[in-house]
Design an enzyme around this catalytic site. Structure first.
Site, mmCIF file in Angstrom:
data_model
loop_
_atom_site.group_PDB
_atom_site.id
_atom_site.type_symbol
_atom_site.label_atom_id
_atom_site.label_comp_id
_atom_site.label_asym_id
_atom_site.label_seq_id
_atom_site.Cartn_x
_atom_site.Cartn_y
_atom_site.Cartn_z
ATOM 1 N N GLY A 37 -56.656 31.679 -28.669
ATOM 2 C CA GLY A 37 -57.030 31.045 -27.381
ATOM 3 C C GLY A 37 -58.250 30.255 -27.322
ATOM 4 O O GLY A 37 -58.609 29.181 -26.705
ATOM 5 N N THR A 83 -44.373 33.802 -30.379
ATOM 6 C CA THR A 83 -44.409 33.927 -31.881
ATOM 7 C C THR A 83 -42.757 33.805 -32.559
ATOM 8 O O THR A 83 -41.800 34.157 -31.940
ATOM 9 C CB THR A 83 -44.820 35.491 -32.168
ATOM 10 O OG1 THR A 83 -44.617 35.725 -33.752
ATOM 11 C CG2 THR A 83 -44.169 36.611 -31.402
ATOM 12 N N ASP A 84 -42.788 33.548 -33.873
ATOM 13 C CA ASP A 84 -41.641 33.476 -34.518
ATOM 14 C C ASP A 84 -41.214 34.896 -34.753
ATOM 15 O O ASP A 84 -39.827 35.221 -35.127
ATOM 16 C CB ASP A 84 -41.647 32.674 -35.829
ATOM 17 C CG ASP A 84 -42.795 33.294 -36.813
ATOM 18 O OD1 ASP A 84 -43.534 34.159 -36.417
ATOM 19 O OD2 ASP A 84 -42.497 32.731 -37.963
ATOM 20 N N GLU A 85 -41.905 35.932 -34.723
ATOM 21 C CA GLU A 85 -41.599 37.346 -34.981
ATOM 22 C C GLU A 85 -40.540 37.918 -34.101
ATOM 23 O O GLU A 85 -39.589 38.575 -34.344
ATOM 24 C CB GLU A 85 -42.780 38.327 -34.960
ATOM 25 C CG GLU A 85 -43.666 37.971 -35.986
ATOM 26 C CD GLU A 85 -44.800 39.106 -36.170
ATOM 27 O OE1 GLU A 85 -44.477 40.161 -36.290
ATOM 28 O OE2 GLU A 85 -45.769 38.561 -36.485
ATOM 29 N N TYR A 142 -44.576 45.085 -31.162
ATOM 30 C CA TYR A 142 -45.020 43.906 -30.797
ATOM 31 C C TYR A 142 -43.981 42.956 -30.466
ATOM 32 O O TYR A 142 -44.148 42.147 -29.600
ATOM 33 C CB TYR A 142 -46.018 43.426 -32.087
ATOM 34 C CG TYR A 142 -46.553 42.015 -31.877
ATOM 35 C CD1 TYR A 142 -47.279 41.560 -30.715
ATOM 36 C CD2 TYR A 142 -46.069 41.171 -32.997
ATOM 37 C CE1 TYR A 142 -47.685 40.203 -30.732
ATOM 38 C CE2 TYR A 142 -46.425 39.732 -32.861
ATOM 39 C CZ TYR A 142 -47.270 39.508 -31.764
ATOM 40 O OH TYR A 142 -47.471 37.850 -31.640
ATOM 41 N N LYS A 174 -43.034 40.781 -27.151
ATOM 42 C CA LYS A 174 -43.078 39.258 -27.022
ATOM 43 C C LYS A 174 -41.877 38.865 -26.706
ATOM 44 O O LYS A 174 -41.744 37.734 -25.947
ATOM 45 C CB LYS A 174 -43.524 38.701 -28.351
ATOM 46 C CG LYS A 174 -45.105 39.039 -28.554
ATOM 47 C CD LYS A 174 -46.147 38.441 -27.644
ATOM 48 C CE LYS A 174 -46.205 36.954 -27.610
ATOM 49 N NZ LYS A 174 -47.388 36.582 -26.657
HETATM 50 N N1 LIG Z 1 -52.075 35.023 -34.612
HETATM 51 C C1 LIG Z 1 -50.952 34.652 -34.836
HETATM 52 O O1 LIG Z 1 -50.575 34.452 -35.945
HETATM 53 C C2 LIG Z 1 -49.828 34.307 -33.692
HETATM 54 C C3 LIG Z 1 -48.746 33.618 -34.157
HETATM 55 C C4 LIG Z 1 -47.736 33.222 -32.939
HETATM 56 C C5 LIG Z 1 -48.129 33.579 -31.743
HETATM 57 N N2 LIG Z 1 -49.208 34.276 -31.460
HETATM 58 C C6 LIG Z 1 -49.469 34.612 -30.057
HETATM 59 O O2 LIG Z 1 -50.609 33.861 -29.483
HETATM 60 C C7 LIG Z 1 -51.326 34.561 -28.595
HETATM 61 C C8 LIG Z 1 -52.683 34.874 -29.241
HETATM 62 O O3 LIG Z 1 -52.900 35.353 -30.366
HETATM 63 P P1 LIG Z 1 -54.183 35.807 -31.182
HETATM 64 O O4 LIG Z 1 -53.905 35.928 -32.500
HETATM 65 O O5 LIG Z 1 -55.082 34.770 -30.745
HETATM 66 O O6 LIG Z 1 -54.599 37.096 -30.618
HETATM 67 P P2 LIG Z 1 -56.000 37.815 -30.230
HETATM 68 O O7 LIG Z 1 -55.860 39.216 -30.613
HETATM 69 O O8 LIG Z 1 -56.923 37.348 -31.410
HETATM 70 O O9 LIG Z 1 -56.569 37.636 -28.789
HETATM 71 C C9 LIG Z 1 -55.833 38.034 -27.899
HETATM 72 C C10 LIG Z 1 -56.883 37.973 -26.562
HETATM 73 O O10 LIG Z 1 -56.064 38.302 -25.518
HETATM 74 C C11 LIG Z 1 -57.276 38.922 -24.732
HETATM 75 N N3 LIG Z 1 -56.457 40.018 -23.837
HETATM 76 C C12 LIG Z 1 -55.882 41.345 -24.278
HETATM 77 N N4 LIG Z 1 -55.006 41.749 -23.340
HETATM 78 C C13 LIG Z 1 -55.665 40.864 -22.109
HETATM 79 C C14 LIG Z 1 -55.320 41.344 -20.737
HETATM 80 N N5 LIG Z 1 -54.536 42.179 -20.380
HETATM 81 N N6 LIG Z 1 -56.003 40.630 -19.719
HETATM 82 C C15 LIG Z 1 -56.655 39.490 -20.144
HETATM 83 N N7 LIG Z 1 -56.884 39.287 -21.570
HETATM 84 C C16 LIG Z 1 -56.185 39.963 -22.499
HETATM 85 C C17 LIG Z 1 -57.865 39.870 -25.541
HETATM 86 O O11 LIG Z 1 -59.144 40.209 -25.200
HETATM 87 C C18 LIG Z 1 -58.143 38.623 -26.700
HETATM 88 O O12 LIG Z 1 -59.188 37.842 -26.539
HETATM 89 C C19 LIG Z 1 -50.604 36.147 -28.459
HETATM 90 O O13 LIG Z 1 -49.766 35.922 -27.273
HETATM 91 C C20 LIG Z 1 -49.705 36.047 -29.716
HETATM 92 O O14 LIG Z 1 -48.548 36.915 -29.684
HETATM 93 C C21 LIG Z 1 -50.006 34.560 -32.308
#
Ligand SMILES: NC(=O)c1ccc[n+]([C@@H]2O[C@H](COP(=O)([O-])OP(=O)(O)OC[C@H]3O[C@@H](n4cnc5c(N)ncnc54)[C@H](O)[C@@H]3O)[C@@H](O)[C@H]2O)c1
Length: 352
Positions: A13, A133-135, A158, A162
Site C-alpha cells: 500500500g 494473492t496467487d495463494e 490466510y 483472501k
Molecule cells: N505481500 C505479498 O507478497 C502479497 C502478494 C499478493 C497480494 N498481497 C495482498 O496485498 C495486500 C497488502 O499486502 P502487504 O504485504 O502490503 O500487507 P502488510 O501486512 O504489509 O500491510 C497491511 C496493511 O493493512 C493495514 N490494516 C490491517 N487491518 C486493517 C483494518 N482492519 N483496517 C484498516 N487497515 C488495516 C495494516 O495496518 C497494514 O498497514 C493484502 O491484501 C495482501 O493479501 C500481498
C-alpha cells in the site's frame, strides 16, 4: 484523480501511495488502522504534500468507511488492507476472518452506497480494485502456472480468507454492478517490507549474523515480483482494467526458498563483508503446516490487455533491496526491537 487506498501504511500500500502521488500527480487518501504491520515511516516522501491525506480508520467500521467516502469523494479505491502473514494466520485466524472477509464486505457495501449516489459521469470512471494473492489457487506441482480461470483451492487460513474476499468482490460486481476488478499477485519483495516474511527476515538476520531459518528442505518455489512492479500493475488496472474481470500479476521469477536465501547471503557478504560467509548461518527448521509447494503465475492477460510487464529482473531487484535494508536501519530497527524480533511463528502445538 483522487484515490482511496486502504492499507496504505503497509508494504504494498505504501508503494502504491508513493507512486500515485509522486509519479501520477494523483491525490491519495490513505485509510489504515495502523496494525503491527504498518509503518508511517514508509510514507515520509509524501507526508505533508497537498495531494496526500491520512485517515487512521478500521475497514471493519462501516460508519467510518461511509464517512471517509462522503468526505473525500474519491474516483476509485485500491483495497489492500488485510492481515497478510500466513504464519500468523495459523496461530490466530480470527483477525484474518474479521479484516479480510468481514472488513472487505463492509468496504464493498460502503463503496456500493457511495457509487449509487454518484452522478452518472463520475460512475463511469469509478473503479474498485480488490488486491489479492496467487495463494488462493493453492499449490502447483512441478509444472504449470496459474491463470485467471484456475480453480480456487486455498490451503491456509490466510489464503482461505483472501479467497472468500475475492468471491465477495466478484459478487458485488455481478449482483450490484459495483465496478470491481480483482488482481491476484505472486509474492512481493522490495524496500519497506515488515521484517516477518522470508526476504526481509533473511536480510536482517544476515546483517545481524543471526540464524537464517529455512522451512523444510527449502524446496518450495515462489514467483517473486518487485513491489514497485506490482504497484504499477495495480494503477494500470485502475486506469485500464475491465470491471468484473480478474488479472494475475507475476514476475516470471521462480526461485526455491533455498536459492533466495543463498543469494541474499552472497549479496550481504559482498556489500557488508563479515568474518565468515552468511551461508553458514542457514538453518533448516520444521516446515510450515500445509505449506504449498509451488506458485507460478501466467501474467499474459495483464501483459496483453494492460501492456504491463516487470521493469526489473529478480537479480536486479533483490540486490537493490539488500542495499536498501543496509542503508535503512532507522526504518527497521524500532519494529525489530519492539514489535517482532524474528521468533518462529506458525507452528502447531504438536510441532513445538
Ligand atoms: N505481500 C505479498 O507478497 C502479497 C502478494 C499478493 C497480494 N498481497 C495482498 O496485498 C495486500 C497488502 O499486502 P502487504 O504485504 O502490503 O500487507 P502488510 O501486512 O504489509 O500491510 C497491511 C496493511 O493493512 C493495514 N490494516 C490491517 N487491518 C486493517 C483494518 N482492519 N483496517 C484498516 N487497515 C488495516 C495494516 O495496518 C497494514 O498497514 C493484502 O491484501 C495482501 O493479501 C500481498
Amino acid at each position: 484523480m483522487r484515490i482511496l487506498v486502504t492499507g496504505g501504511a503497509g508494504f504494498i500500500g505504501s508503494a502504491v501511495c508513493r507512486r500515485l502521488v509522486l509519479q501520477h500527480g494523483a491525490s491519495v487518501i490513505n485509510v489504515d488502522k495502523l496494525t503491527y504491520a504498518a509503518n508511517l515511516g514508509s510514507l515520509v516522501q509524501i507526508e505533508g504534500l497537498p495531494g496526500y491525506a491520512f485517515e487512521q480508520r478500521d475497514i471493519c467500521d462501516r460508519a467510518a468507511m461511509d464517512d471517509v467516502l462522503a468526505s473525500h469523494e474519491p474516483d476509485g479505491i485500491i483495497h489492500l488492507a488485510a492481515e497478510s502473514h500466513v504464519d500468523r494466520s495459523i496461530n490466530g485466524p480470527a483477525d484474518f476472518i474479521n479484516t479480510n472477509i468481514v472488513g472487505t464486505y463492509g468496504l464493498l457495501e460502503a463503496a456500493r452506497a457511495y457509487y449509487d449516489r454518484l452522478p452518472r459521469w463520475r460512475r463511469s470512471r469509478f473503479r474498485f480494485v480488490h488486491v489479492s494473492t496467487d495463494e488462493v489457487y493453492g499449490s502447483l506441482g512441478p509444472d504449470g502456472r496459474f491463470c485467471e480461470d484456475t480453480p480456487y483451492r486455498p490451503s491456509s487460513p490466510y489464503s482461505a480468507s483472501k479467497a472468500a474476499s475475492d468471491h465477495l468482490a466478484h459478487a458485488w460486481f455481478r449482483t450490484y454492478g459495483v465496478p470491481v476488478i480483482v488482481s491476484n499477485c505472486s509474492n512481493n519483495y522490495g524496500p519497506f517490507q515488515f521484517p516477518e516474511k522470508l526476504i526481509p527476515l533473511t536480510i536482517l538476520n544476515a546483517i545481524e549474523s543471526k540464524p537464517l531459518p529455512v522451512y523444510g528442505s527449502g524446496a518450495n518455489v515462489r514467483d517473486w515480483l518487485h513491489v514497485d512492479d506490482h504497484a504499477a500493475g495495480l494503477i494500470s488496472l485502475l486506469q485500464q482494467g475491465q470491471p468484473g474481470e480478474k488479472y494475475n500479476f507475476g514476475g516470471d521469477s521462480e526461485r526455491t526458498n533455498l536459492d533466495v536465501v543463498t543469494l541474499i547471503c552472497d549479496l550481504v557478504d559482498s556489500m557488508s563483508p563479515g568474518r565468515e560467509s552468511r551461508r553458514s548461518l542457514i538453518t533448516f527448521v520444521p516446515d510450515r503446516p500445509g505449506h504449498d509447494l509451488r506458485y507460478a503465475i501466467d501474467a499474459a492477460k495483464a501483459r496483453c490487455e494492460l501492456g504491463w510487464r516487470p521493469a526489473r529482473t529478480f537479480e536486479q531487484g533483490i540486490a537493490q533491496t539488500v542495499e536498501w535494508y543496509l542503508k535503512s536501519r532507522a526504518w527497521w530497527e524500532k519494529p525489530r526491537a519492539s514489535v517482532y524480533d524474528g521468533a518462529r511463528l506458525g507452528l502447531l502445538e504438536t510441532q513445538l
